[in-house]
Write a protein that holds these residues in place. Structure first.
Motif, PDB file in Angstrom:
ATOM      1  N   PRO A  75       0.762  -1.131   0.071  1.00 33.42           N
ATOM      2  CA  PRO A  75       0.140  -0.069   0.148  1.00 33.42           C
ATOM      3  C   PRO A  75       1.029   1.193   0.148  1.00 33.42           C
ATOM      4  N   LEU A 114       0.665   5.637   0.168  1.00 36.53           N
ATOM      5  CA  LEU A 114      -0.115   6.822   0.670  1.00 36.53           C
ATOM      6  C   LEU A 114       0.260   8.154  -0.102  1.00 36.53           C
ATOM      7  N   VAL A 139      -3.613   2.485  -3.630  1.00 36.29           N
ATOM      8  CA  VAL A 139      -3.104   3.805  -3.242  1.00 36.29           C
ATOM      9  C   VAL A 139      -4.351   4.467  -2.260  1.00 36.29           C
ATOM     10  N   ILE A 140      -3.922   5.000  -1.248  1.00 37.87           N
ATOM     11  CA  ILE A 140      -4.776   5.831  -0.216  1.00 37.87           C
ATOM     12  C   ILE A 140      -4.448   7.362  -0.550  1.00 37.87           C
ATOM     13  N   TYR A 141      -5.461   8.143  -0.808  1.00 35.25           N
ATOM     14  CA  TYR A 141      -5.218   9.556  -1.090  1.00 35.25           C
ATOM     15  C   TYR A 141      -5.459  10.365  -0.028  1.00 35.25           C
ATOM     16  N   VAL A 142      -4.552  11.390   0.369  1.00 34.19           N
ATOM     17  CA  VAL A 142      -5.011  12.303   1.421  1.00 34.19           C
ATOM     18  C   VAL A 142      -4.918  13.549   0.862  1.00 34.19           C
ATOM     19  N   ALA A 144      -4.311  16.959   1.168  1.00 33.35           N
ATOM     20  CA  ALA A 144      -3.618  18.036   2.326  1.00 33.35           C
ATOM     21  C   ALA A 144      -4.252  19.288   2.184  1.00 33.35           C
ATOM     22  N   THR A 190       0.388  20.974   5.728  1.00 34.55           N
ATOM     23  CA  THR A 190      -0.248  19.739   5.958  1.00 34.55           C
ATOM     24  C   THR A 190       0.298  18.554   5.116  1.00 34.55           C
ATOM     25  N   ALA A 231       1.436  15.283   6.939  1.00 37.91           N
ATOM     26  CA  ALA A 231       1.059  13.861   6.510  1.00 37.91           C
ATOM     27  C   ALA A 231       1.609  13.014   6.372  1.00 37.91           C
ATOM     28  N   GLU A 287       3.530  11.700   9.253  1.00 41.91           N
ATOM     29  CA  GLU A 287       2.681  10.687  10.083  1.00 41.91           C
ATOM     30  C   GLU A 287       2.864   9.312   9.254  1.00 41.91           C
ATOM     31  N   GLY A 288       2.804   9.267   7.810  1.00 40.57           N
ATOM     32  CA  GLY A 288       2.532   8.296   6.994  1.00 40.57           C
ATOM     33  C   GLY A 288       3.722   7.416   7.269  1.00 40.57           C
ATOM     34  N   HIS A 290       4.351   4.693   9.892  1.00 42.34           N
ATOM     35  CA  HIS A 290       3.464   3.438  10.224  1.00 42.34           C
ATOM     36  C   HIS A 290       4.027   2.420   9.163  1.00 42.34           C
ATOM     37  N   GLY A 298       3.252  -0.252   7.968  1.00 44.40           N
ATOM     38  CA  GLY A 298       2.609  -0.811   6.998  1.00 44.40           C
ATOM     39  C   GLY A 298       2.786  -0.686   5.611  1.00 44.40           C
ATOM     40  N   LEU A 299       2.952   0.564   5.390  1.00 43.63           N
ATOM     41  CA  LEU A 299       3.134   1.286   3.996  1.00 43.63           C
ATOM     42  C   LEU A 299       4.225   0.656   3.335  1.00 43.63           C
ATOM     43  N   LYS A 340      -0.343  -5.837   9.240  1.00 43.28           N
ATOM     44  CA  LYS A 340      -0.121  -4.565   8.523  1.00 43.28           C
ATOM     45  C   LYS A 340      -1.323  -3.777   8.225  1.00 43.28           C
ATOM     46  N   LEU A 361      -2.902   4.387  11.106  1.00 42.82           N
ATOM     47  CA  LEU A 361      -2.639   5.496  10.194  1.00 42.82           C
ATOM     48  C   LEU A 361      -3.846   6.382   9.752  1.00 42.82           C
ATOM     49  N   LEU A 419      -4.403  10.222  10.753  1.00 43.08           N
ATOM     50  CA  LEU A 419      -4.709  11.410   9.759  1.00 43.08           C
ATOM     51  C   LEU A 419      -6.280  11.842   9.618  1.00 43.08           C
ATOM     52  N   ARG A 424     -11.046  13.644   3.778  1.00 39.88           N
ATOM     53  CA  ARG A 424      -9.782  13.947   2.866  1.00 39.88           C
ATOM     54  C   ARG A 424      -9.134  12.942   2.563  1.00 39.88           C
ATOM     55  N   TYR A 451      -9.250   9.036   0.843  1.00 40.20           N
ATOM     56  CA  TYR A 451      -9.818   8.076   0.042  1.00 40.20           C
ATOM     57  C   TYR A 451      -8.956   7.336  -0.521  1.00 40.20           C
ATOM     58  N   ARG A 452      -9.870   6.597  -1.403  1.00 40.94           N
ATOM     59  CA  ARG A 452      -9.120   5.711  -2.499  1.00 40.94           C
ATOM     60  C   ARG A 452     -10.177   5.739  -3.846  1.00 40.94           C
TER      61      ARG A 452
END
Lengths: 279, 503
Positions: free
Chosen positions: A85, A87, A110-113, A115, A120, A124, A127-128, A131, A133-134, B339, B346, B350, B358, B360-361
């Motif tokens: 995954p 970010l 893909v996880i979108y943020v 910001a 920001t 972010a 913060e990412g 973790h 897991g990414l 995981k 996370l 956020l 804010r 999303y996928r």
């Protein structure tokens, strides 16, 4: 004394460790790497590829929007090949997910943020990076102050998550000329930063296709000028590459026609060319 | 005696307090139902629980308007609800949009409601109950002065005072709240006691209104009262750690995890503040929850001190033992479960900082129109796996993005018109000017014809776009389209637009 003292070797190893540079062939410490699969680039990078769990900066060639797009695809290609995954921290709203899928970065990864603000984005990103897991985190930012880059580098090293900062300069300057001339792309990339590598990707005219009668010839695979502007523990260099394919892989420029080579300084190894090592 | 009357009955002149015999006399054939205060309260509590879920972490039952208990600690007679919507509007455009949503949904459920928003609980109650006409979405939003003016015009009864006080005030000629506010305070207190001025001050926000937030009994909760009011961030953080620990133990006993936490801070001045934290997945990992709550502490003003804190699992879900085990690993586990949870943590961090919308996928949508082909789904929602087939549609009938046609990495939010010099209708332009820069087209691919979606709107039926990928001399690649087929004016304006950038 021909053989270095073990004490010296140990000190060297520790210095390398402190500098966060690259694997000692002897003990294999240092970051794992992601090879580009292109011998010319991998040979040049310490460790044989892009160091994982480190901060890398990617910028477009100049302040025009188009090169920003090439840099984005370059980053997407790296992330696609990382697996796992990702970010993606957005500053704007113009990233088009289907194109990411076309370089091998599937939407479910893909996880979108969103910001919005620059501050920001960096927050972010950090913060990412905390973790584990990414696989990777990418943030779009016009400015990356030294202090912020150091924080990101440390966070990336701590978690082993690879960090990419996509420098987008051309966003506000619609006409392509940035307000204060020198502060453009090339100037920005010379500012100090704690990033392990800094890349500059510019679009080149695509490989010519065999000419079939219609009035306008068709478009071949995109080609980029890939510049390694700065590389910790290594030297800068530049290559001409074919853009990412459906798996996110670059390919050496097959059509490096002599005419193109001629307008460059001598390029001993294929189309490789050394720049002055920066830092 | 009538306890309540609906709108048609009120138009007939029937009001609460009227003897039933009189009412029958005035309106023969009156439908009468036995008053059931307990059921009223129960219904109101159900509504309150719904408001808690949907709108705000702080909801209270409002004492009835008609009787008036003199103070505000009266027993609720079951016809009013209060909501503290401070900072709860992120799902709506504004507080007034929230109000409109609330009233609209109540209306759809057959409940007619009067509602108002004001800066203090007492003012909001007075406006909701006594404003001559409902205040809906004022534009621009009510300024504090406008709110004062509205309040001043209300009858004194809106302050919810004891009947004898109201009688006395009426005898002395006080009709509106404004009259009362303009009167010297000393004599008023001597004559009527502290209540009128206290209510006035509460409405104006000069003193706080003590509230008793409604807490549904079925919610898992942990509360703690402090012998000495606390206020320092460290003390609050410590209390949060204790409360999350106790809450998680209770959740574990139920085999549940929290999806949303509400933490209420009761100040010694009677004010109640709340922090609401949402979670992408059910969790009962106390340290992680405590961290999420503690991050939000900066939004809490301890004032003179916090005397009590209540932590509620406002939404809970069954938490599978396997999930729980992975949580205990702290997300650092080597298996996939660990995981996933790391990512959930996370996303929570956020989302609570930036707002859940804010994150999303992207998921493919069955649409050929590029700007419609991407849908936003939740960051942890399962994605329909896109199997890109060469034809453009997924083989299994699932939507997928076209793999054969190139798509630009940057898509402009709105296609931008460009000036073009072209030759033939079937060909891309030879030259175009975008954002003041003229570019010569050296190479081009296309057209990719995309038709309007007739099922979206009548106007789209005949329209189409011809997309071209063009490359300029420097290697910049752009996605251009012509609106229309180049001939038929019904198919589009025949103008050229730039829609995206490849590289």
């Amino acid at each position: 004394m021909s053989r270095p003292l073990p004490v010296l070797a140990e000190l060297r190893r520790r210095i390398r460790h402190l500098e966060g540079t690259h694997p000692d062939p002897a003990d294999g410490r240092g970051p794992a790497v992601l090879p580009f699969g292109v011998a010319a680039i991998d040979r040049h990078l310490p460790g044989g590829g892009l160091a994982l769990g480190r901060l890398h900066e990617i910028a477009g060639g100049d302040a025009t929007t188009t090169d920003g797009a090439a840099a984005t695809l370059f980053a997407a290609g790296i992330l696609a090949r990382l697996g796992g995954p990702v970010l993606w921290i957005l500053a704007g709203h113009d990233l088009f997910a289907p194109a990411l899928a076309q370089v091998g970065l599937a939407p479910e990864r893909v996880i979108y943020v969103e910001a919005g603000e620059e501050k920001t984005v960096l927050l972010a990103l950090e913060e990412g990076l905390r973790h584990a897991g990414l696989a990777g985190v990418v943030g779009e930012a016009a400015r990356l102050p030294m202090k912020a880059s150091r924080r990101l580098q440390l966070a990336a090293e701590g978690s082993g998550v690879t960090a990419l900062v996509l420098r987008r300069f051309g966003q506000s300057s619609a006409s392509g000329t940035s307000a204060n001339g020198d502060d453009g792309a090339s100037g920005e990339l010379l500012q100090p930063s704690a990033a392990t590598t800094r890349w500059r990707i510019s679009a080149l005219p695509s490989a010519p296709l065999p000419d079939i009668p219609p009035t306008v010839p068709g478009i071949g695979r995109a080609r980029w000028r890939v510049e390694l502007v700065r590389c910790r523990g290594g030297e800068g260099a530049a290559w001409t590459m074919e853009a990412c394919d459906a798996q996110g892989c670059l390919a050496p420029d097959r059509l490096a026609v002599p005419a193109r080579l001629a307008d460059r300084p001598a390029a001993p190894a294929g189309s490789q060319q050394h720049l002055a090592a920066a830092g | 005696m009538l306890a309540a009357a609906d709108a048609p009955a009120r138009r007939l002149g029937l009001a609460p307090g009227l003897p039933l015999a009189d009412a029958r006399l005035r309106a023969p054939g009156l439908a009468v139902a036995e008053a059931d205060p307990a059921a009223d309260i129960a219904g109101l509590e159900r509504l309150a629980a719904w408001c808690l879920r949907r709108y705000s972490p702080i909801v209270w039952l409002d004492a009835g308007g008609g009787g008036g208990e003199g103070g505000n600690e009266g027993v609720a007679s079951g016809d009013g609800l209060g909501l503290d919507v401070t900072g709860c509007t992120h799902a709506f455009t504004s507080e007034w949009a929230l109000l409109a949503d609330l009233v609209g949904r109540l209306g759809a459920a057959g409940i007619s409601a009067r509602a108002a928003i004001a800066t203090t609980p007492a003012a909001a109650e007075a406006l909701a109950r006594f404003a001559p006409e409902a205040i809906t979405a004022p534009d621009p939003p009510l300024a504090p002065e406008a709110e004062r003016a509205l309040l001043d015009a209300l009858p004194v009864a809106a302050l919810r005072l004891a009947p004898e006080t109201l009688d006395g005030l009426a005898r002395l000629g006080f009709a509106t709240i404004g009259d009362l506010a303009r009167t010297p305070r000393g004599p008023l207190t001597l004559r009527f006691g502290a209540a009128p001025l206290r209510r006035l001050d509460q409405a104006a926000g000069r003193i706080g209104t003590p509230l008793r937030p409604f807490v549904p009994a079925e919610l898992v909760q942990a509360g703690r009262a402090f012998a000495e009011p606390i206020g320092t961030p460290e003390a609050l953080a410590h209390a949060i750690a204790t409360l999350t620990g106790r809450l998680c133990a209770r959740l574990a006993a139920l085999g549940a995890g929290a999806r949303r936490l509400d933490l209420l801070f009761h100040g010694i001045d009677g004010r109640v503040q709340a922090v609401r934290v949402g979670l992408a997945q059910a969790a009962r990992d106390a340290p992680r929850l405590a961290r999420l709550l503690a991050e939000r502490l900066e939004g809490v003003d301890p004032g003179h001190g916090i005397e009590r804190m209540t932590l509620l699992a406002a939404r809970r879900e069954a938490l599978h033992p396997a999930q729980a085990a992975a949580l205990i690993d702290g997300g650092g586990g080597k298996e996939d479960g660990g995981k996933e949870d790391g990512i959930a943590a996370l996303i929570d961090a956020l989302a609570n900082r930036l707002g859940a919308g804010r994150l999303y996928r992207a998921a493919p949508v069955e649409s050929d129109i590029p700007e419609r082909s991407v849908a936003r789904i939740g960051p942890l929602a399962p994605t329909p796996s896109p199997a890109p087939a060469s034809g453009g549609k997924g083989s299994a009938g699932k939507p997928a993005w076209p793999a054969a046609w190139p798509r630009p990495i940057r898509l402009l939010a709105r296609p931008e018109p460009i000036e073009t010099i072209g030759l033939l209708p079937d060909h891309p332009p030879r030259q175009f000017t975008w954002r003041g820069i003229r570019r010569k087209v050296v190479r081009a691919d296309g057209p990719e014809r995309i038709f309007g979606e007739w099922w979206q709107s009548e106007a789209e039926t005949a329209t189409l776009r011809d997309y071209f990928q063009v490359e300029d001399e420097a290697g910049g690649r752009f996605w251009l389209f012509r609106s229309g087929n180049g001939e038929d004016p019904r198919s589009g304006s025949q103008r050229w637009y730039l829609h995206g950038i490849f590289a």
